[in-house]
Design an enzyme around this catalytic site. Structure first.
Site, PDB file in Angstrom:
ATOM      1  CG  PHE A  17      -2.062  -0.645   0.932  1.00 47.80           C
ATOM      2  CD1 PHE A  17      -3.169  -0.420   1.223  1.00 47.80           C
ATOM      3  CD2 PHE A  17      -2.139  -2.507   1.767  1.00 47.80           C
ATOM      4  CE1 PHE A  17      -4.051  -1.459   0.872  1.00 47.80           C
ATOM      5  CE2 PHE A  17      -2.916  -3.257   1.896  1.00 47.80           C
ATOM      6  CZ  PHE A  17      -3.991  -2.312   0.822  1.00 47.80           C
ATOM      7  CG  ASP A  18       0.977   5.639  -1.808  1.00 52.65           C
ATOM      8  OD1 ASP A  18       2.363   5.922  -1.508  1.00 52.65           O
ATOM      9  OD2 ASP A  18      -0.231   6.422  -1.676  1.00 52.65           O
ATOM     10  CE  LYS A  19       1.085   8.383   6.579  1.00 49.61           C
ATOM     11  NZ  LYS A  19       1.131   9.923   6.038  1.00 49.61           N
ATOM     12  CB  VAL A 205      -3.421  -0.609  -2.603  1.00 53.02           C
ATOM     13  CG1 VAL A 205      -4.713   0.461  -3.552  1.00 53.02           C
ATOM     14  CG2 VAL A 205      -3.773  -1.934  -3.243  1.00 53.02           C
TER      15      VAL A 205
END
Length: 308
Positions: A17-19, A205
């Site tokens: 995941f990106d933040k 994502v």
């Protein structure tokens, strides 16, 4: 957007995941400004807003709204994962991550250990001019979605360009043990490729322009609906609902699809192995074979309809 997704997603074992804009709502707000030079806050805000117009990054969009006035700027250049550089009234300014901005003057980066949120710097050849601290909220379903993915046997990682302290804080909320901050797009890409080299099937994502290279490299890439158009064009799936709970649902549906396909292939193989020799030996009349084949096809279709 691509047909391989259902099959590949069923075998995925790592979600990256990106933040900002992915695990968080992406509705950033400016929570603080710290002056690092002898300039007024209005002047600093105007300089930042002028530079920010060169990028579609969520951080840039927030800073661009902080001032309605703009300086006349030339040679504005957005560098993915780093920031923005431009000429204003004959001086070169940079807006972005600390190392990128400090490189222009060779300045020392201030201690950030007590800062919480996304920290953006403004600087010139004279030194660092300001810190802009932006905050964001975790998506309401992020904790539940990450927990469900873990229950499905997926490993969870966070790769972000934000400061490590902010990433660690979010990882604690999500109960994620593997989280890395201060990453450039090339660093994210290298991390995903390293996982793939170990035999993992990786789902990435993300939402932004900076995520396009790593989205393209992942086995399955998912872009958030409010993200940049380049991310949408690169991704295999686009989450139009903006809800993270659709991720474990997608994994479950893809695994169920794979199971149904295998059941149908097994049934078709078994039926043909049993029926074809009988028909060839004349033990089954033609009308019986026709009915049997039709019934076999009907079984496959009805079984597939269970996915609805």
């Amino acid at each position: 957007t691509r047909g391989h997704v259902l099959e590949t997603l069923a075998a995925a074992d790592v979600f990256v995941f990106d933040k900002t804009g992915t695990l968080t709502k992406g509705a950033l707000v400016l929570s603080g400004t710290k002056q690092l030079a002898d300039k007024s806050e209005d002047e600093l805000t105007q300089l930042a807003a002028t530079l920010a117009t060169a990028s579609e990054h969520p951080v840039s969009k927030v800073l661009a709204l902080q001032s309605s006035e703009r300086y006349s700027a030339q040679q504005l250049n957005a560098i993915p994962g780093e920031g923005i550089e431009g000429q204003i009234e004959g001086h070169t300014y940079r807006l972005g991550r600390s190392t990128f901005v400090a490189q222009l003057s060779g300045a020392t980066i201030p201690d950030e250990s007590d800062l919480r949120g996304t920290v953006v710097y403004l600087g010139s050849a004279e030194g660092l001019l300001a810190q802009f601290i932006l905050s964001d909220q975790l998506r309401s379903d992020a904790v539940e979605a990450v927990a469900q993915l873990a229950e499905l046997g997926c490993q969870i990682q966070i790769l972000s360009g934000d400061q490590q302290a902010a990433v660690d804080e979010m990882a604690t909320q999500l109960n994620v043990s593997q989280a890395k901050g201060d990453l450039r797009p090339a660093d994210k890409l290298a991390a995903v490729q390293a996982l793939q080299a170990k035999g993992h099937r990786v789902v990435m994502v993300g939402d932004g322009v900076n995520d396009a290279p790593v989205l393209a490299a992942a086995d399955v890439s998912i872009a958030m609906g409010q993200g940049a158009q380049l991310a949408h064009a690169t991704a295999d799936m686009v989450a139009l609902s903006e809800k993270l709970h659709m991720l474990p649902q997608a994994v479950e549906k893809s695994r169920e699809t794979r199971l149904i396909i295998r059941q149908n292939l097994f049934w078709a193989l078994g039926y043909n192995v049993a029926a074809v020799p009988l028909a060839a030996m004349g033990l089954v009349p033609p009308w019986g074979a026709a009915i049997g084949m039709s019934l076999s096809s009907l079984v496959v279709v009805v079984n597939a309809l269970r996915l609805r």
